[in-house]
Design a protein around this motif. Structure first.
Motif, mmCIF file in Angstrom:
data_model
loop_
_atom_site.group_PDB
_atom_site.id
_atom_site.type_symbol
_atom_site.label_atom_id
_atom_site.label_comp_id
_atom_site.label_asym_id
_atom_site.label_seq_id
_atom_site.Cartn_x
_atom_site.Cartn_y
_atom_site.Cartn_z
ATOM 1 N N THR A 88 0.081 -10.251 5.084
ATOM 2 C CA THR A 88 0.809 -11.467 4.707
ATOM 3 C C THR A 88 2.255 -11.180 4.335
ATOM 4 O O THR A 88 3.132 -11.984 4.618
ATOM 5 C CB THR A 88 0.116 -12.187 3.536
ATOM 6 N N SER A 89 2.510 -10.031 3.704
ATOM 7 C CA SER A 89 3.865 -9.681 3.305
ATOM 8 C C SER A 89 3.951 -8.179 3.118
ATOM 9 O O SER A 89 3.005 -7.553 2.630
ATOM 10 C CB SER A 89 4.226 -10.385 1.988
ATOM 11 N N ALA A 90 5.085 -7.610 3.469
ATOM 12 C CA ALA A 90 5.277 -6.164 3.300
ATOM 13 C C ALA A 90 5.310 -5.784 1.823
ATOM 14 O O ALA A 90 4.963 -4.662 1.455
ATOM 15 C CB ALA A 90 6.561 -5.726 3.985
ATOM 16 N N ASN A 91 5.702 -6.712 0.963
ATOM 17 C CA ASN A 91 5.802 -6.440 -0.468
ATOM 18 C C ASN A 91 4.517 -6.727 -1.231
ATOM 19 O O ASN A 91 4.429 -6.453 -2.421
ATOM 20 C CB ASN A 91 6.941 -7.253 -1.083
ATOM 21 N N CYS A 92 3.544 -7.310 -0.589
ATOM 22 C CA CYS A 92 2.299 -7.686 -1.254
ATOM 23 C C CYS A 92 1.504 -6.445 -1.658
ATOM 24 O O CYS A 92 1.340 -5.511 -0.872
ATOM 25 C CB CYS A 92 1.466 -8.565 -0.322
ATOM 26 N N GLN A 93 1.011 -6.424 -2.886
ATOM 27 C CA GLN A 93 0.180 -5.333 -3.391
ATOM 28 C C GLN A 93 -1.265 -5.815 -3.448
ATOM 29 O O GLN A 93 -1.598 -6.667 -4.266
ATOM 30 C CB GLN A 93 0.649 -4.910 -4.785
ATOM 31 N N PRO A 94 -2.137 -5.317 -2.570
ATOM 32 C CA PRO A 94 -3.524 -5.805 -2.542
ATOM 33 C C PRO A 94 -4.281 -5.507 -3.832
ATOM 34 O O PRO A 94 -4.152 -4.440 -4.409
ATOM 35 C CB PRO A 94 -4.155 -5.077 -1.359
ATOM 36 N N ARG A 95 -5.041 -6.514 -4.264
ATOM 37 C CA ARG A 95 -5.902 -6.380 -5.436
ATOM 38 C C ARG A 95 -7.372 -6.328 -5.027
ATOM 39 O O ARG A 95 -8.258 -6.314 -5.871
ATOM 40 C CB ARG A 95 -5.674 -7.555 -6.386
ATOM 41 N N ALA A 96 -7.620 -6.353 -3.716
ATOM 42 C CA ALA A 96 -8.988 -6.299 -3.187
ATOM 43 C C ALA A 96 -8.970 -5.568 -1.853
ATOM 44 O O ALA A 96 -7.943 -5.520 -1.178
ATOM 45 C CB ALA A 96 -9.536 -7.710 -3.014
ATOM 46 N N ARG A 97 -10.125 -5.010 -1.487
ATOM 47 C CA ARG A 97 -10.254 -4.320 -0.200
ATOM 48 C C ARG A 97 -10.862 -5.260 0.816
ATOM 49 O O ARG A 97 -11.752 -6.045 0.509
ATOM 50 C CB ARG A 97 -11.157 -3.092 -0.350
ATOM 51 N N LEU A 98 -10.413 -5.147 2.047
ATOM 52 C CA LEU A 98 -10.954 -5.902 3.166
ATOM 53 C C LEU A 98 -11.707 -4.914 4.041
ATOM 54 O O LEU A 98 -11.120 -3.935 4.509
ATOM 55 C CB LEU A 98 -9.816 -6.561 3.941
ATOM 56 N N VAL A 99 -13.022 -5.142 4.237
ATOM 57 C CA VAL A 99 -13.848 -4.195 4.980
ATOM 58 C C VAL A 99 -14.568 -4.907 6.120
ATOM 59 O O VAL A 99 -14.684 -6.132 6.135
ATOM 60 C CB VAL A 99 -14.874 -3.495 4.053
ATOM 61 N N ASP A 100 -15.053 -4.116 7.067
ATOM 62 C CA ASP A 100 -15.799 -4.629 8.209
ATOM 63 C C ASP A 100 -17.245 -4.881 7.779
ATOM 64 O O ASP A 100 -17.931 -3.969 7.323
ATOM 65 C CB ASP A 100 -15.741 -3.609 9.341
ATOM 66 N N ALA A 101 -17.702 -6.122 7.939
ATOM 67 C CA ALA A 101 -19.062 -6.483 7.530
ATOM 68 C C ALA A 101 -20.116 -5.748 8.348
ATOM 69 O O ALA A 101 -21.211 -5.484 7.853
ATOM 70 C CB ALA A 101 -19.261 -7.992 7.646
#
Length: 172
Positions: A73-86
């Motif tokens: 979504t943005s280069a500056n965004c710091q993820p607070r969650a992981r996105l994984v393959d179901a």
């Protein structure tokens, strides 16, 4: 005669009932979106905690009818969650996963095909540090490294995404 129709009606509805029984009830209830034309990129869902957006487009090709993509979504965004393959983590309610969302996007040119995205989420029970004497929530490096050595890394929330094309393909 009326009793003879009931079993036939049940047999006709059995495939629909079996399909509906596969997914638990999602947290987010939504209808199927508007049909999308071939070649048009559209956003399926944004997950702000993971700084990710799920995009897709119908290709119009029988071999590969739909393309899914994950975009930051943005280069500056710091993820607070992981996105994984179901498909790799195999989420289930017994393991603490919650069925969060089911997104269905029908094809405009092939009414019998739809792109389907299933999203599961797993919460983490992280709490901010207690307030100190000055009313601030502070993390001190020495205390944090000692806690990390003793307890291991804290859990982070996760989102598992499964993407598929469902329905019968159209002849081309």
């Amino acid at each position: 005669m009326r009793h003879a129709r009931s079993p036939l009606l049940l047999l006709a509805l059995a495939p629909c009932l079996a399909f509906a029984a596969q997914d638990p009830k999602p947290e987010i209830k939504r209808e199927a979106s508007t049909p999308q034309a071939n070649g048009v990129v559209h956003t399926l869902r944004t997950i702000p905690e993971a700084c990710a957006r799920i995009e897709g487009q119908f290709t119009g090709q029988a071999a590969d009818p739909y393309k899914f993509a994950l975009a930051r979504t943005s280069a500056n965004c710091q993820p607070r969650a992981r996105l994984v393959d179901a498909n790799k983590v195999k989420p289930s309610t017994q393991d603490g996963w919650i069925f969060n969302d089911k997104i269905v996007v029908p094809s405009q040119s092939c009414g019998t095909q739809s792109a389907v995205v299933r999203i599961w989420r797993k919460s983490a029970t992280n709490a901010p540090p207690d307030l100190d004497a000055q009313g601030r929530s502070r993390i001190y490096l020495k205390d944090a490294t000692d806690e990390l050595k003793a307890k291991g890394a804290p859990a982070v929330p996760m989102f598992a995404v499964a993407m598929a094309v469902e329905g019968t393909p159209c002849a081309k």
